[in-house]
Write an enzyme that holds these catalytic residues in place. Structure first.
Site, mmCIF file in Angstrom:
data_model
loop_
_atom_site.group_PDB
_atom_site.id
_atom_site.type_symbol
_atom_site.label_atom_id
_atom_site.label_comp_id
_atom_site.label_asym_id
_atom_site.label_seq_id
_atom_site.Cartn_x
_atom_site.Cartn_y
_atom_site.Cartn_z
ATOM 1 C CD GLU A 469 85.688 -88.849 9.940
ATOM 2 O OE1 GLU A 469 86.129 -90.010 9.868
ATOM 3 O OE2 GLU A 469 84.498 -88.556 9.798
ATOM 4 C CG ASP A 542 83.801 -91.384 12.507
ATOM 5 O OD1 ASP A 542 84.643 -91.542 13.407
ATOM 6 O OD2 ASP A 542 83.045 -90.397 12.413
ATOM 7 C CG ASP A 544 80.411 -93.188 9.538
ATOM 8 O OD1 ASP A 544 81.452 -92.923 8.871
ATOM 9 O OD2 ASP A 544 79.849 -92.355 10.259
ATOM 10 C CG ASP A 546 79.545 -89.280 6.232
ATOM 11 O OD1 ASP A 546 79.220 -89.423 5.033
ATOM 12 O OD2 ASP A 546 78.848 -88.675 7.070
#
Ligand code: TSJ
Length: 684
Positions: A469, A542, A544, A546
């Site tokens: 990403e 990541d 997290d 997102d």
């Protein structure tokens, strides 16, 4: 071996030889449990329950039972109770022992001894209660019949005492109660039942048997459940990222202990359940039912505004992911009937070509359920229904009833036809776009995407591709990688949600095109796994919310376009660390909060410990990324698995998470605390 049995058996013999055979039969099950229940891991363990419940479902289908209760007891035994007629207790003429004893001690006895009614629900591989008995430490059966309570107990398949009367009950009370404790010398991996796993299958059974109440209770203390949960700790971790915000909601941590399923509408309600996070194109759920040539057919469907097909077929309550004749009959019937209608109603002009099956199935959610006396399974995995009478039965029942329905509901008919015509045009546009890419491919050899930093090793077995990403993380990954074997494909921002885009738009998407060409396999009907250019496809996002969302988008894309990559175990999630701990110039990485805690315990919780919480891959430099997430010697990978037996739940997982209705999505996450669990992500 036979002595114990002789001493315990009710009837005097002539039947000694049979009894030896009985023991040999059950002994064979204990020797090779895999042959009878597929696996002795968690899945096989849970199948024991389904096997018993199937018998009660048969009783319900025969019309004599409307409630089944399943209880997980303290200590992980399971009780199944129904209010049917009770297993026959009279002496079975052929075997010379009570019918119930036949059921539990003679291999493959199930069904044969019951008169009348359907023996339909299949059970795994068609094995019977005797297999469950053979694989249980102990099993007890109680039967309520004619005001009497009968009981028998078995240990590792062997009769402990002849069937006996242990008391009386109300003459109106009839039924069967079975309690068993799986043998921990056979189920060596786990003997802990998971509420959620049983819940999913029992819900499916309830959908497939309209009017049947199925109750599931968990009477264990909290600890057992938590034990089972901890086995999926790595998954929890992934979840904590996505759910951190929801977790504060206390209801998440409270496990349900009781649930009752009852669907008056049966598979009609199954369809609305599957469509709950989608937008239906019309209100009705079409439902057709009938019996022909000894095949009982039920079909329910409804279109939604998405572009995917979610059609699930069942034979005798068992999912057939590979379809077969029943599915072919359904597809044929709807293709023909909608084309006829569209022509007659002049929705399709004479100059226009017929709608394809695919066009009509765009956005279709459907359940096809057939019940058949002697199902024949074909194909490599023996999962494809082969009976030709199932095809003709489904075809004719759907054709007849759908034709009438369309005549009587022209507005719905028009809506579906118009949606199909749009799909036809999009398909044509997509075909043109695809032909273009194909021609280009043919000319250039393999025109790999420009952003791809490919590896140099040409043997796919040695190679892996990281889908990363963001450009910055992609840059670090390119620097960090082992050039020979690791390829990097950076993706920009959020990728297209394939649940919400039509084929033409999907083909036009740069990120998707890049992945398709990089993987090399092609998609859908063109898919060819032998062309796969990398042994491992690793999604690196990541740690997290997102990142979890992007992983899900990527998984959705792979699931819809090349599910075999997942089925064959080629898809992985990289697991970046969550914390970096520094002390006296030494560095540790922790991949979970628990690990952080342990490290701090080991090195001491001094003031000067520097703890960094990684928020994104971008916070790591190339060296750190290599050390923590990419070095095959040190990294943690999670392999993504599809549990094919719960196809419909999996579909729901993707459509719910990717759908556009916010409420169902939130409900779903809250209710199923672990969506990835459906994907069954195993740590390597
Ligand atoms: F198979 C089993 F033992 F595992 C089991 C069977 C477990 C449980 C919980 C329930 C049952 C079961 C069996 N429930 N209901 C029945 N019904 C019969 O076996 C039965 C009763 C009467 C007649 C008849 O023809 O009169 C036929 C059958 C098959």
């Amino acid at each position: 071996m036979s002595e114990t049995n002789m001493n315990n058996t009710v009837v005097d013999h002539e039947y000694g030889a049979d009894e030896i055979q009985i023991l040999e039969g059950l002994e064979a099950v204990r020797k090779r449990p895999g042959m009878y229940i597929g696996t002795t891991a968690s899945r096989g363990l849970h199948h024991l329950v389904y096997e018993i419940v199937d018998n009660s479902v048969d009783e319900a289908l025969a019309g004599f039972c409307d409630t089944i209760e399943v209880i997980i007891n303290e200590g992980n035994s399971v009780t199944v109770i129904d209010n049917g007629r009770g297993i026959p207790v009279g002496i079975n003429h052929k075997a010379g022992i009570p019918g119930v004893e036949v059921v539990f001690t003679i291999l493959h006895a199930g069904g044969k001894f019951g008169g009348g009614g359907y023996k339909v629900s299949g059970g795994l591989h068609g094995v019977g209660a005797s297999v469950v008995n053979a694989l249980s430490n102990w099993l007890e059966v109680e039967i309520y019949q004619d005001g009497k309570i009968y009981k028998q107990r078995y240990e590792r398949g062997r009769v402990c005492y002849p069937l006996k009367e242990i008391g009386t009950c109300d003459v109106d009370k009839t039924g069967t109660k079975v309690t068993f404790l799986p043998d921990d010398t056979i189920f060596t991996e786990t003997t802990v039942f998971e509420f959620d796993v049983l819940k999913r299958r029992l819900r499916e059974m309830a959908f497939l048997t309209k009017g049947l109440h199925i109750i599931l209770k968990d009477e264990r203390k909290e600890t057992e459940d938590i034990k089972a949960d901890n086995e999926n700790e790595q998954i929890n971790e992934l979840l904590t990222r996505a759910e951190a915000d929801i977790k504060s909601d206390a209801s998440v941590n409270k496990k349900p202990k009781f649930i009752e399923f009852y669907y008056e509408g049966g598979i009609k309600e199954f369809v609305s359940y599957l469509n709950k996070s989608k937008t239906p194109l019309y209100e009705n759920i079409l439902y057709f039912e009938g019996e022909r040539n000894n095949v009982y057919v039920e079909v329910a469907f409804q279109h939604n505004d998405s572009y995917n097909e979610s059609v699930f077929s069942f034979v005798n309550n068992i999912n057939t992911p590979e379809g077969g004749t029943h599915l072919m009959g359904f597809r044929n019937a709807i293709t023909k009937t909608f084309n006829d209608y569209a022509r007659n109603a002049k929705l399709l002009k004479d100059s226009e070509p017929n709608l394809s099956g695919e066009d009509i199935r765009e956005g279709l959610t459907a359940i096809i359920s057939v019940k058949i006396e002697d199902p024949q399974f074909e194909g490599q995995t023996k999962q494809k229904l082969g009976n030709s009478e199932a095809r003709s039965a489904v075809d004719s029942i759907v054709t007849e009833q759908l034709t009438i329905f369309l005549e009587m509901n022209p507005a719905i008919a028009k809506t579906i036809c118009e949606k199909s015509i749009l799909a036809q045009r999009a398909r044509e546009a997509a075909r043109k776009a695809r032909d273009l890419t194909r021609r280009k491919t043919a000319l250039d050899g393999l025109s790999l995407p420009g952003k791809l930093a490919d590896c140099s090793d040409k043997d796919p077995k040695n190679c892996e591709i990281y889908i990363v990403e963001g450009d910055s993380a992609g840059g670090s990954a390119k620097t960090a990688r082992a050039r020979a074997t690791q390829a990097i494909l950076p993706l920009r921002g959020k990728i297209l949600n394939v649940e919400k885009a039509r084929l033409d738009k999907i083909y036009a998407n740069a990120e998707i095109k890049a992945m398709i060409t990089a993987f090399g396999t092609g998609i859908h009907e063109d898919f060819d796994i032998t062309k796969l250019r990398y042994d491992k496809i690793i999604l690196m996002t990541d740690a997290d919310v997102d990142g979890a969302h992007i992983s899900t988008l990527l998984l959705t894309f792979i699931y819809r376009f090349m599910p075999d990559l997942i089925k064959e175990g080629h898809v992985y999630l990289a697991k970046p660390p969550l914390y970096k701990i520094e002390k006296n110039k030494k560095v540790w990485y922790a991949y979970s909060y628990e690990e952080l805690d342990k490290i701090l315990q080991d090195i001491g919780r001094d003031q000067n410990n520097k703890i960094q919480r990684y928020k994104g891959l971008g916070e790591m430099d190339a060296d750190q990324l290599w050390e923590t997430t990419m070095d095959p010697e040190r990294r943690i990978l999670l392999r993504v698995n599809l549990d094919e037996e719960m196809e419909s739940e999996l579909d729901l997982t993707f459509t719910t998470l990717m759908g556009d209705k916010v409420e169902p999505r939130r409900d779903f996450i809250v209710e199923n605390a672990k969506y990835v669990k459906n994907l069954d992500i195993n740590s390597l």
